[in-house]
Motif scaffolding. Structure first.
Motif, PDB file in Angstrom:
ATOM      1  N   ASP A   1     -99.553 -67.319  -8.915  1.00  0.00           N
ATOM      2  CA  ASP A   1     -99.084 -66.016  -9.425  1.00  0.00           C
ATOM      3  C   ASP A   1     -99.398 -65.955 -10.925  1.00  0.00           C
ATOM      4  O   ASP A   1     -99.577 -66.993 -11.574  1.00  0.00           O
TER       5      ASP A   1
ATOM      6  N   MET B   1     -97.831 -63.377 -13.434  1.00  0.00           N
ATOM      7  CA  MET B   1     -96.716 -62.990 -14.307  1.00  0.00           C
ATOM      8  C   MET B   1     -95.473 -63.791 -13.958  1.00  0.00           C
ATOM      9  O   MET B   1     -94.774 -63.476 -13.004  1.00  0.00           O
ATOM     10  N   MET B   2     -95.282 -64.812 -14.768  1.00  0.00           N
ATOM     11  CA  MET B   2     -94.100 -65.658 -14.572  1.00  0.00           C
ATOM     12  C   MET B   2     -93.381 -65.792 -15.914  1.00  0.00           C
ATOM     13  O   MET B   2     -94.006 -65.679 -16.972  1.00  0.00           O
TER      14      MET B   2
ATOM     15  N   ILE C   1    -102.807 -64.713  -6.715  1.00  0.00           N
ATOM     16  CA  ILE C   1    -102.107 -63.719  -5.894  1.00  0.00           C
ATOM     17  C   ILE C   1    -101.083 -63.039  -6.801  1.00  0.00           C
ATOM     18  O   ILE C   1    -100.133 -63.687  -7.257  1.00  0.00           O
ATOM     19  N   SER C   2    -101.332 -61.766  -7.093  1.00  0.00           N
ATOM     20  CA  SER C   2    -100.447 -61.111  -8.071  1.00  0.00           C
ATOM     21  C   SER C   2    -100.321 -59.608  -7.810  1.00  0.00           C
ATOM     22  O   SER C   2    -101.227 -58.983  -7.250  1.00  0.00           O
ATOM     23  N   GLY C   3     -99.202 -59.081  -8.281  1.00  0.00           N
ATOM     24  CA  GLY C   3     -99.012 -57.626  -8.226  1.00  0.00           C
ATOM     25  C   GLY C   3     -99.830 -56.926  -9.299  1.00  0.00           C
ATOM     26  O   GLY C   3    -100.010 -55.700  -9.269  1.00  0.00           O
ATOM     27  N   ALA C   4    -100.345 -57.697 -10.258  1.00  0.00           N
ATOM     28  CA  ALA C   4    -101.121 -57.105 -11.353  1.00  0.00           C
ATOM     29  C   ALA C   4    -102.567 -56.826 -10.929  1.00  0.00           C
ATOM     30  O   ALA C   4    -103.334 -56.237 -11.677  1.00  0.00           O
ATOM     31  N   ILE C   5    -102.934 -57.283  -9.727  1.00  0.00           N
ATOM     32  CA  ILE C   5    -104.310 -57.055  -9.236  1.00  0.00           C
ATOM     33  C   ILE C   5    -104.367 -55.683  -8.575  1.00  0.00           C
ATOM     34  O   ILE C   5    -103.481 -55.321  -7.796  1.00  0.00           O
ATOM     35  N   ASP C   6    -105.397 -54.935  -8.961  1.00  0.00           N
ATOM     36  CA  ASP C   6    -105.512 -53.576  -8.450  1.00  0.00           C
ATOM     37  C   ASP C   6    -106.725 -53.483  -7.530  1.00  0.00           C
ATOM     38  O   ASP C   6    -107.860 -53.581  -7.985  1.00  0.00           O
TER      39      ASP C   6
ATOM     40  N   GLU D   1    -104.241 -59.135  -3.900  1.00  0.00           N
ATOM     41  CA  GLU D   1    -103.186 -58.234  -4.389  1.00  0.00           C
ATOM     42  C   GLU D   1    -101.933 -58.364  -3.528  1.00  0.00           C
ATOM     43  O   GLU D   1    -102.021 -58.484  -2.298  1.00  0.00           O
ATOM     44  N   LYS D   2    -100.767 -58.373  -4.192  1.00  0.00           N
ATOM     45  CA  LYS D   2     -99.493 -58.381  -3.464  1.00  0.00           C
ATOM     46  C   LYS D   2     -99.175 -56.960  -3.001  1.00  0.00           C
ATOM     47  O   LYS D   2     -99.422 -56.028  -3.759  1.00  0.00           O
ATOM     48  N   PRO D   3     -98.603 -56.712  -1.856  1.00  0.00           N
ATOM     49  CA  PRO D   3     -98.338 -57.701  -0.818  1.00  0.00           C
ATOM     50  C   PRO D   3     -99.623 -58.064  -0.074  1.00  0.00           C
ATOM     51  O   PRO D   3    -100.453 -57.178   0.202  1.00  0.00           O
TER      52      PRO D   3
ATOM     53  N   ALA E   1     -94.831 -50.873 -10.885  1.00  0.00           N
ATOM     54  CA  ALA E   1     -95.696 -51.140  -9.730  1.00  0.00           C
ATOM     55  C   ALA E   1     -95.675 -52.638  -9.403  1.00  0.00           C
ATOM     56  O   ALA E   1     -95.585 -53.032  -8.235  1.00  0.00           O
ATOM     57  N   HIS E   2     -95.713 -53.459 -10.458  1.00  0.00           N
ATOM     58  CA  HIS E   2     -95.701 -54.916 -10.264  1.00  0.00           C
ATOM     59  C   HIS E   2     -94.408 -55.353  -9.566  1.00  0.00           C
ATOM     60  O   HIS E   2     -94.435 -56.129  -8.604  1.00  0.00           O
TER      61      HIS E   2
ATOM     62  N   LYS F   1     -94.376 -54.252  -5.943  1.00  0.00           N
ATOM     63  CA  LYS F   1     -95.266 -55.067  -5.104  1.00  0.00           C
ATOM     64  C   LYS F   1     -94.585 -56.378  -4.724  1.00  0.00           C
ATOM     65  O   LYS F   1     -94.703 -56.842  -3.597  1.00  0.00           O
ATOM     66  N   ASN F   2     -93.860 -56.979  -5.681  1.00  0.00           N
ATOM     67  CA  ASN F   2     -93.157 -58.231  -5.378  1.00  0.00           C
ATOM     68  C   ASN F   2     -92.072 -58.015  -4.337  1.00  0.00           C
ATOM     69  O   ASN F   2     -91.902 -58.833  -3.432  1.00  0.00           O
TER      70      ASN F   2
ATOM     71  N   LEU G   1     -92.022 -55.606  -2.115  1.00  0.00           N
ATOM     72  CA  LEU G   1     -92.702 -55.335  -0.834  1.00  0.00           C
ATOM     73  C   LEU G   1     -93.121 -56.641  -0.164  1.00  0.00           C
ATOM     74  O   LEU G   1     -92.987 -56.816   1.045  1.00  0.00           O
ATOM     75  N   MET G   2     -93.592 -57.547  -1.020  1.00  0.00           N
ATOM     76  CA  MET G   2     -94.041 -58.844  -0.478  1.00  0.00           C
ATOM     77  C   MET G   2     -92.846 -59.598   0.117  1.00  0.00           C
ATOM     78  O   MET G   2     -92.974 -60.238   1.170  1.00  0.00           O
TER      79      MET G   2
ATOM     80  N   GLU H   1     -92.085 -57.892   3.402  1.00  0.00           N
ATOM     81  CA  GLU H   1     -93.101 -58.310   4.396  1.00  0.00           C
ATOM     82  C   GLU H   1     -92.790 -59.716   4.890  1.00  0.00           C
ATOM     83  O   GLU H   1     -92.881 -60.015   6.083  1.00  0.00           O
TER      84      GLU H   1
ATOM     85  N   PHE I   1     -89.860 -57.638 -18.225  1.00  0.00           N
ATOM     86  CA  PHE I   1     -89.911 -59.075 -18.368  1.00  0.00           C
ATOM     87  C   PHE I   1     -88.595 -59.668 -17.881  1.00  0.00           C
ATOM     88  O   PHE I   1     -87.524 -59.208 -18.247  1.00  0.00           O
ATOM     89  N   THR I   2     -88.669 -60.660 -17.050  1.00  0.00           N
ATOM     90  CA  THR I   2     -87.429 -61.314 -16.592  1.00  0.00           C
ATOM     91  C   THR I   2     -87.620 -62.818 -16.464  1.00  0.00           C
ATOM     92  O   THR I   2     -88.706 -63.286 -16.131  1.00  0.00           O
TER      93      THR I   2
END
Lengths: 128, 492
Positions: free
Chosen positions: A54, A56-57, A83-88, A111-113, B270-271, B274-275, B277-278, B281, B436-437
């Protein structure tokens, strides 16, 4: 044939568990790390055949881990899927974040999901 | 004895000496003096006159005074010859160097010996060019100065208004200032002019008025006293800078920043989605797998994932709505002490369950302050909740969270201090950025961002001081001047 070892690095435990379950039901041996510090230790301990990472951590980004991994000779050939939500739509500007040309980009971006079949297909192609 | 001497001296002046004295007086008097006959010929003039208007022999008065070829339309000389009464008139002429000159003319009849006919008039002129020039310059300054200037009387009626004011506000003269500036029927609250009438001092404030065409005009007004002899303030001069354009630009900058923040926020949102949603899922996948394998443990695990991610959706939506509210703080005079006690009551059980000591230290001289109670409540709950999480992450027993409030100079300070896990340098750069978290799935990353937004809306700032492993101190600073200025603006 021994099971291939795959390390999943994601700060979202639910995401990590999901990716881990997909792999374990498809005859892979999956491990999870929720932060970069423990991920590096896992790499040293289990020597994975592939890493799902991932970006963004909180404490350190996935890039910081990726750079360190690629700079170590013993690990620089481990394939990595980001694997990231930042991928478009499968696109990602890797050089915007890692300008050092000596560091090669990862093998795949997802891209997530994730779509399960796509995820498994990418893994299969890298491990064969 | 002395008086006797003087009397003797006076009686000793003979006719010749007297004539000499008159001649001397005629020449030295600080006026331009000329004698004019019925045909407007200048027949005599003193040295001052000659020096000022030049050669006059064999010339008509209108030629000498004004370089004209025929008598003036409103000739005071002709009037004196006609009516036999002295006349005072102001006029504009041309001096011997061709310069325009303003003067006041005193014209007297000179009767003949029998006192039945006026043969000549004596015209004494005093130039007022310099005075006139100053008056004109002051008038220009008054009119053209790029701000609104009005003079108001004790009854709050406008007695003078400059050009800038006249062209931007409705007709002003004789009307009440509050009517003209703000279309009100009674005096404005916190009227700076009223304060100046009372104490004679300069007062300033920010106001919003209504100009021509119902245009909203923002202005910074400064009121000063125009004193009269007794020391009472009879008039107040109001000088206002129009800051409407400045306000507009300020709003445009805020709008541009807002749009940029919207972009970042949408990307961050959006980020996060998506997390989630994942996670959903994943829950669905594991439940389905458990059903296929008839594995209750898996079904439960998957179901918990689903529940957790539905909860996260709710939290995200709530946080997002709270963050996106672009409202102005609802300022009320409240006690910071009461607010802190509320927060402690709210969190004391949660803290106690985790063996965390939650306490407060409030300065005894802390004063009431205009704050948005709901907003500051949100800030403090965010900070205290973060501090408790940091203590839990420290995995040590006997950690502590302290909420402090005190006055420091003009500032009201709130601090939330913990001795939990602390924050390293890299993290400090990111904690106030969108989404940010550090809490993985447990946080939406909007808490500190919302806190900072609320603090900034109060004109304050938030600072963090921490080292990894040695706790953190979050400090909210609220300058009281700014708080009260916002409070007054809201009242207006």
């Amino acid at each position: 044939m021994s099971q291939k070892k795959i390390l999943i690095i994601d700060d979202e435990p639910d995401v990590a568990v999901y990716l881990e379950t997909i792999l374990s039901t498809n005859n892979y041996r999956a491990y999870a790390s929720y932060d970069i510090k423990s991920a590096m230790e896992q790499v040293e301990n289990i020597r994975p055949d592939l890493i799902c990472l991932d970006i963004m951590m909180p404490q350190e980004t996935g890039f910081s881990f990726y750079k360190r991994l690629r700079q170590k000779k013993e690990y620089d050939s481990i394939p990595v899927i980001i694997i990231s939500g930042a991928i478009d739509n499968g696109e990602f500007e890797f050089r915007k974040y890692v300008s050092d040309e000596s560091i090669i980009p990862p093998e795949f971006y997802l891209e997530k999901p994730v779509v399960v079949d796509d995820y498994l297909e990418k893994i299969k192609s890298l491990l064969n | 004895m002395g008086k006797q001497n003087i009397k003797n001296t006076v009686t000793q002046i003979d006719k010749n000496t007297k004539e000499q004295i008159y001649e001397e007086l005629y020449q030295q008097v600080p006026f331009n003096v000329a004698v004019i006959d019925r045909n407007f010929n200048v027949v005599d003039a003193n040295n001052n006159f000659t020096e000022y208007f030049g050669q006059w022999e064999n010339k008509k008065c209108y030629d000498v005074y004004k370089k004209l070829k025929k008598p003036c339309a409103d000739c005071p000389t002709g009037e004196v010859f006609k009516n036999g009464e002295p006349v005072v008139a102001d006029s504009v002429g041309i001096d011997q160097h061709g310069r325009k000159t303003h003067y006041v003319a005193h014209v007297f009849p000179i009767h003949n010996k029998d006192n039945d006919k006026i043969d000549y008039v004596m015209e004494m002129t005093r130039t007022i060019t310099e005075t006139n020039r100053w008056q004109q310059e002051y008038q220009i300054l008054f009119d053209r100065v790029p701000c609104y200037v009005t003079v108001i009387g004790e009854d709050y009626r406008i007695v003078r208004a400059n050009e800038a004011f006249r062209s931007n506000f409705e007709d002003a003269l004789g009307k009440h200032c509050y009517k003209v500036y703000k279309r009100r029927n009674s005096r404005c609250p916190n009227c700076p002019a009223a304060k100046t009438f009372k104490d004679g001092k300069v007062h300033r404030s920010n106001q919003i008025g209504i100009g021509k065409g119902n245009k909203e005009i923002h202005y910074q007004v400064s009121t000063s006293a125009l004193m009269r002899g007794s020391g009472n303030v009879a008039h107040v001069i109001e000088i206002s800078n129009d800051i409407t354009e400045l306000k507009r630009l300020e709003n445009r900058v805020i709008e541009a920043q807002r749009l940029s923040a919207v972009g970042q926020t949408v990307a961050g949102l959006a980020h996060s989605i998506k997390n989630i949603l994942m996670g959903l899922e994943g829950g669905k996948f594991i439940v389905s797998l458990g059903l296929t394998k008839n594995n209750n443990a898996m079904i439960n695990q998957g179901w918990e994932m689903l529940e957790r991610n539905f909860d996260k959706t709710t939290t995200l939506v709530k946080d997002f709505l709270s963050f996106s509210k672009g409202r102005l703080p609802e300022l009320r005079l409240i006690s910071p002490t009461d607010l802190i006690k509320e927060i402690v009551d709210l969190y004391k059980d949660i803290a106690a369950q985790s063996n965390i000591n939650l306490c407060f230290e409030i300065d005894s001289n802390i004063k009431q302050a205009p704050l948005d109670p709901a907003g500051i409540h949100t800030c403090l709950t965010n900070l205290v909740s973060n501090a408790i999480d940091a203590c839990l992450m420290a995995e040590r027993k006997g950690t502590q969270v302290v909420i402090k409030a005190y006055e420091q100079g003009d500032k009201l300070i709130f601090e939330v201090i913990d001795d939990g896990s602390g924050i390293d340098y890299e993290l400090k750069q990111k904690i106030f950025t969108t989404f940010f978290t550090t809490k993985g799935g447990g946080g939406t990353g909007l808490g500190l961002l919302t806190t900072r937004k609320i603090v900034q809306e109060h004109g304050g700032k938030i600072l963090v001081d921490s080292k990894e492993g040695s706790g953190a101190r979050f400090r909210m600073e609220f300058p009281r001047k700014r708080l009260f200025s916002l409070y007054r603006e809201r009242e207006v």
